[in-house]
Design a protein around this motif. Structure first.
Motif, PDB file in Angstrom:
ATOM      1  N   ILE A  92       0.841  -1.197   0.000  1.00 57.28           N
ATOM      2  CA  ILE A  92       0.000   0.000   0.000  1.00 57.28           C
ATOM      3  C   ILE A  92       0.881   1.255   0.000  1.00 57.28           C
ATOM      4  CG2 ILE A  92      -1.892  -1.197   1.147  1.00 57.28           C
ATOM      5  CD1 ILE A  92      -1.070   0.121   3.746  1.00 57.28           C
ATOM      6  N   PRO A  93       0.385   2.383  -0.519  1.00 59.03           N
ATOM      7  CA  PRO A  93       1.223   3.579  -0.699  1.00 59.03           C
ATOM      8  C   PRO A  93       1.918   4.073   0.553  1.00 59.03           C
ATOM      9  CG  PRO A  93      -0.823   3.802  -1.916  1.00 59.03           C
ATOM     10  CD  PRO A  93      -0.961   2.551  -1.108  1.00 59.03           C
ATOM     11  N   THR A  94       1.273   3.939   1.702  1.00 65.44           N
ATOM     12  CA  THR A  94       1.867   4.482   2.925  1.00 65.44           C
ATOM     13  C   THR A  94       3.012   3.638   3.464  1.00 65.44           C
ATOM     14  OG1 THR A  94       0.171   3.318   4.219  1.00 65.44           O
ATOM     15  CG2 THR A  94      -0.257   5.627   3.633  1.00 65.44           C
ATOM     16  N   ARG A  95       3.274   2.500   2.836  1.00 62.80           N
ATOM     17  CA  ARG A  95       4.359   1.628   3.303  1.00 62.80           C
ATOM     18  C   ARG A  95       5.414   1.401   2.228  1.00 62.80           C
ATOM     19  NH1 ARG A  95       0.120  -2.743   5.816  1.00 62.80           N
ATOM     20  NH2 ARG A  95      -0.481  -1.533   7.640  1.00 62.80           N
ATOM     21  N   ARG A  96       5.293   2.064   1.101  1.00 65.86           N
ATOM     22  CA  ARG A  96       6.171   1.753  -0.021  1.00 65.86           C
ATOM     23  C   ARG A  96       7.614   2.174   0.224  1.00 65.86           C
ATOM     24  NH1 ARG A  96       1.886   3.302  -4.851  1.00 65.86           N
ATOM     25  NH2 ARG A  96       0.753   1.300  -4.779  1.00 65.86           N
ATOM     26  N   SER A  97       7.828   3.319   0.865  1.00 69.41           N
ATOM     27  CA  SER A  97       9.200   3.736   1.140  1.00 69.41           C
ATOM     28  C   SER A  97       9.902   2.744   2.056  1.00 69.41           C
ATOM     29  CB  SER A  97       9.218   5.145   1.750  1.00 69.41           C
ATOM     30  OG  SER A  97       8.818   6.100   0.809  1.00 69.41           O
ATOM     31  N   THR A  98       9.162   2.288   3.091  1.00 68.48           N
ATOM     32  CA  THR A  98       9.744   1.288   3.994  1.00 68.48           C
ATOM     33  C   THR A  98      10.014  -0.011   3.256  1.00 68.48           C
ATOM     34  OG1 THR A  98       8.557   2.264   5.859  1.00 68.48           O
ATOM     35  CG2 THR A  98       9.375   0.022   6.139  1.00 68.48           C
ATOM     36  N   ALA A  99       9.079  -0.386   2.381  1.00 74.28           N
ATOM     37  CA  ALA A  99       9.274  -1.608   1.601  1.00 74.28           C
ATOM     38  C   ALA A  99      10.486  -1.487   0.683  1.00 74.28           C
ATOM     39  CB  ALA A  99       8.017  -1.909   0.781  1.00 74.28           C
ATOM     40  N   GLU A 100      10.641  -0.315   0.049  1.00 68.19           N
ATOM     41  CA  GLU A 100      11.801  -0.091  -0.800  1.00 68.19           C
ATOM     42  C   GLU A 100      13.092  -0.200   0.005  1.00 68.19           C
ATOM     43  OE1 GLU A 100      12.275   0.366  -3.947  1.00 68.19           O
ATOM     44  OE2 GLU A 100      10.339   0.873  -4.818  1.00 68.19           O
ATOM     45  N   ALA A 101      13.061   0.358   1.217  1.00 68.25           N
ATOM     46  CA  ALA A 101      14.258   0.312   2.063  1.00 68.25           C
ATOM     47  C   ALA A 101      14.639  -1.124   2.406  1.00 68.25           C
ATOM     48  CB  ALA A 101      14.017   1.116   3.338  1.00 68.25           C
ATOM     49  N   PHE A 102      13.635  -1.918   2.808  1.00 73.61           N
ATOM     50  CA  PHE A 102      13.929  -3.306   3.150  1.00 73.61           C
ATOM     51  C   PHE A 102      14.342  -4.109   1.922  1.00 73.61           C
ATOM     52  CE2 PHE A 102      11.633  -2.414   7.112  1.00 73.61           C
ATOM     53  CZ  PHE A 102      12.459  -3.059   8.009  1.00 73.61           C
ATOM     54  N   GLN A 103      13.748  -3.784   0.772  1.00 75.53           N
ATOM     55  CA  GLN A 103      14.136  -4.477  -0.453  1.00 75.53           C
ATOM     56  C   GLN A 103      15.597  -4.199  -0.797  1.00 75.53           C
ATOM     57  OE1 GLN A 103      14.733  -3.203  -3.784  1.00 75.53           O
ATOM     58  NE2 GLN A 103      14.783  -5.213  -4.764  1.00 75.53           N
ATOM     59  N   ILE A 104      16.018  -2.947  -0.616  1.00 72.29           N
ATOM     60  CA  ILE A 104      17.410  -2.580  -0.867  1.00 72.29           C
ATOM     61  C   ILE A 104      18.336  -3.298   0.104  1.00 72.29           C
ATOM     62  CG2 ILE A 104      19.063  -0.674  -0.700  1.00 72.29           C
ATOM     63  CD1 ILE A 104      16.838   1.148  -1.797  1.00 72.29           C
ATOM     64  N   VAL A 105      17.972  -3.296   1.374  1.00 71.88           N
ATOM     65  CA  VAL A 105      18.817  -3.937   2.382  1.00 71.88           C
ATOM     66  C   VAL A 105      18.944  -5.438   2.121  1.00 71.88           C
ATOM     67  CG1 VAL A 105      18.995  -4.527   4.830  1.00 71.88           C
ATOM     68  CG2 VAL A 105      18.360  -2.211   4.157  1.00 71.88           C
ATOM     69  N   LEU A 106      17.797  -6.101   1.895  1.00 70.50           N
ATOM     70  CA  LEU A 106      17.822  -7.550   1.723  1.00 70.50           C
ATOM     71  C   LEU A 106      18.499  -7.965   0.419  1.00 70.50           C
ATOM     72  CD1 LEU A 106      14.262  -8.520   3.038  1.00 70.50           C
ATOM     73  CD2 LEU A 106      16.454  -8.920   4.144  1.00 70.50           C
ATOM     74  N   SER A 107      18.253  -7.206  -0.647  1.00 64.21           N
ATOM     75  CA  SER A 107      18.855  -7.580  -1.928  1.00 64.21           C
ATOM     76  C   SER A 107      20.367  -7.463  -1.879  1.00 64.21           C
ATOM     77  CB  SER A 107      18.290  -6.713  -3.060  1.00 64.21           C
ATOM     78  OG  SER A 107      18.620  -5.344  -2.868  1.00 64.21           O
ATOM     79  N   HIS A 108      20.866  -6.422  -1.226  1.00 66.42           N
ATOM     80  CA  HIS A 108      22.316  -6.290  -1.098  1.00 66.42           C
ATOM     81  C   HIS A 108      22.875  -7.259  -0.061  1.00 66.42           C
ATOM     82  CE1 HIS A 108      23.054  -2.908  -3.752  1.00 66.42           C
ATOM     83  NE2 HIS A 108      21.992  -2.307  -3.266  1.00 66.42           N
ATOM     84  N   LEU A 109      22.113  -7.456   1.014  1.00 68.89           N
ATOM     85  CA  LEU A 109      22.572  -8.359   2.069  1.00 68.89           C
ATOM     86  C   LEU A 109      22.738  -9.774   1.547  1.00 68.89           C
ATOM     87  CD1 LEU A 109      23.189  -8.765   5.108  1.00 68.89           C
ATOM     88  CD2 LEU A 109      20.754  -9.228   5.430  1.00 68.89           C
TER      89      LEU A 109
END
Length: 476
Positions: free
Chosen positions: A359-376
């Motif tokens: 949902i739109p109100t969680r997308r920035s957080t989702a993007e952040a976790f996606q970046i962290v997990l993909s690099h991790l």
């Protein structure tokens, strides 16, 4: 004193106060050195003799560089964490807000070769100090721009690229001049681990500081303060090591820079793989988006299926590129081209999937976790893991250049199998994608509400009254 930085400002820093001593154990060219053709590995004492720095001091320098790298990526993604507020403040649309990152990346891209040239010829420590101080000042100034001057915000973001280019192009070369072999791989893996962590922290810091202060401008005032600390640490802790000393024999003359055109001509011979990567990246992204767009008309699971096909299809070609590396370089490049094209098909699609299942109100957080997990799970630890496997294989074979080649070849083949596992994961995603997307849509439309620990029902209008029914019945 060995601890002082005696390198003149804007001069090449190849002189140390305490040079290598012939006959020192662990040094190439000394008594008992490895035979010609065998890998030459410096021990801790040998490194200290050459660099003039103790192992603890070298590790401390890497820690400072990691902190600054973390700060770099925090600043880069802080703006993304408060982007909606910036759009509202300056009264701009998505296209104008997208220019903020475009201007920064363009500046960073153009200036990186400039600082690459300077970093190969002048004092790297002072170049980084000046760049980070300038970046911190510009970032702080951007938080005071009035809402009628959006163009000034674009200008300041472009100038931030000056500071980041001055650091990102130079810092890894310092680590390369402090460590060799396994130690260098370990330190570089720690250094680049700051990328996903800093990116995620940038999102979080930007949004949380804005919430606490009630003003998005304060989000841009956090990293400049930390930047001042970074400059002090650079000035007080970091010492310029001699360039290339840990990789050359003690009886060889110091390395001197060649002309820039000579550098470019030499690098051009190594850029074929880079050109293939650029071309296949553009081709693969465009191909993936177009194929997915066409398949969506007949299959709502097209996005994860295209990603799965790309990864599963790329795996055998990447494997073959490694298998043919010694026999035919032409075949290797052909297989790399096909494999990287298929591998790149999922980049844009993955970003789209993330946005429509959240949902739109969680997308920035989702993007952040996606970046962290993909690099991790990806490039943060994979270089070190590949290096460890290669070193283990090499130790079991007689020392030779062929054994080094084979060890790295076999260890890199692991990437093809991991790609196949990624394809299988996307096949699993295809099973759930429709339900997750529908659930996000219902939530945005106000039909689906947050469920409590024991509440998995939603409100559905029925004959003039509201009835609570299970979510599964609506999704089915």
């Amino acid at each position: 004193m060995a601890g002082s930085d005696t390198t003149p400002f804007l001069s090449q820093a190849d002189d140390t106060d305490e040079g290598p001593v012939p006959g020192t154990p662990g040094l190439p060219g000394s008594m008992g050195a490895p035979k010609s053709g065998e890998p030459e590995i410096l021990d801790r004492e040998g490194l200290q003799r050459i660099t003039g720095l103790s192992s603890c001091r070298s590790a401390l320098i890497v820690a400072v560089l990691c902190y600054i790298n973390l700060l770099n990526y925090m600043d880069r993604f802080t703006v993304a964490g408060v982007l909606p507020d910036i759009e509202q403040f300056f009264d701009i649309g998505d296209s104008s807000s997208g220019l903020i990152q475009t201007v920064f990346i363009s500046s960073y891209m153009v200036l990186a070769p400039v600082f690459g040239y300077l970093g190969d010829r002048y004092n790297r420590k002072y170049l980084m100090c000046g760049g980070i101080a300038f970046w911190s000042l510009v970032t702080l100034g951007s938080s005071f721009i009035p809402k009628e001057r959006f163009w000034l915000l674009l200008l300041t973001r472009g100038l931030v690229g000056v500071g980041e280019a001055s650091y990102s192009t130079i810092a890894p070369t310092l680590i390369a001049d402090l460590f060799v072999a396994d130690q260098r791989s370990q330190m570089l893996s720690v250094f680049y681990f700051a990328i996903p962590v800093g990116s995620g922290l940038g999102y979080i810091a930007g949004s949380k500081v804005k919430d606490m202060a009630g003003d998005w401008h304060w989000a841009l005032r956090v990293t400049p303060g930390l930047g001042v600390v970074a400059v002090l640490l650079l000035f007080l802790v970091v010492r310029e090591p001699p360039r290339g000393a840990v990789e050359r024999r003690s009886d060889l003359p110091p390395l001197n820079p060649t002309s820039w055109w000579a550098d470019l001509r030499a690098l051009a011979r190594n850029l074929i793989f880079g050109l293939i990567t650029c071309l296949t990246g553009v081709l693969g992204v465009g191909l993936g988006v177009e194929v997915s767009r066409r398949l969506r008309r007949s299959n709502p699971r097209a996005d994860p299926l295209v990603c799965a096909a790309g990864l599963l299809g790329s795996a055998p070609f990447l494997f073959l590129s490694l298998a043919c590396a010694r026999g035919s370089i032409v075949a290797t490049y052909i297989f790399i081209f096909i494999g990287e094209t298929l591998l790149s098909m999922n980049w844009a699609i993955v970003a789209d999937i993330l946005l429509y299942v959240v949902i739109p109100t969680r997308r920035s957080t989702a993007e952040a976790f996606q970046i962290v997990l993909s690099h991790l799970l990806g490039d943060a630890g994979s270089p070190y893991l590949i290096g460890v496997i290669s070193d283990r294989l090499r130790r079991s074979w007689p020392p030779s250049f062929l054994s080094e080649f084979r060890a790295l070849q076999f260890s890199l083949m692991l990437c093809a199998f991991v790609g196949a596992l990624g394809g299988a994961a996307f096949l699993g995603t295809a099973i759930f994608i429709e339900g997750d997307r529908r659930q996000a849509q219902l939530h945005v439309q106000g039909v689906l509400h947050e469920a409590g620990p024991t509440d998995d029902r939603i409100v559905v209008p029925q004959r003039g009254r509201s009835t609570r029914v299970p979510v599964s019945s609506v999704l089915i």
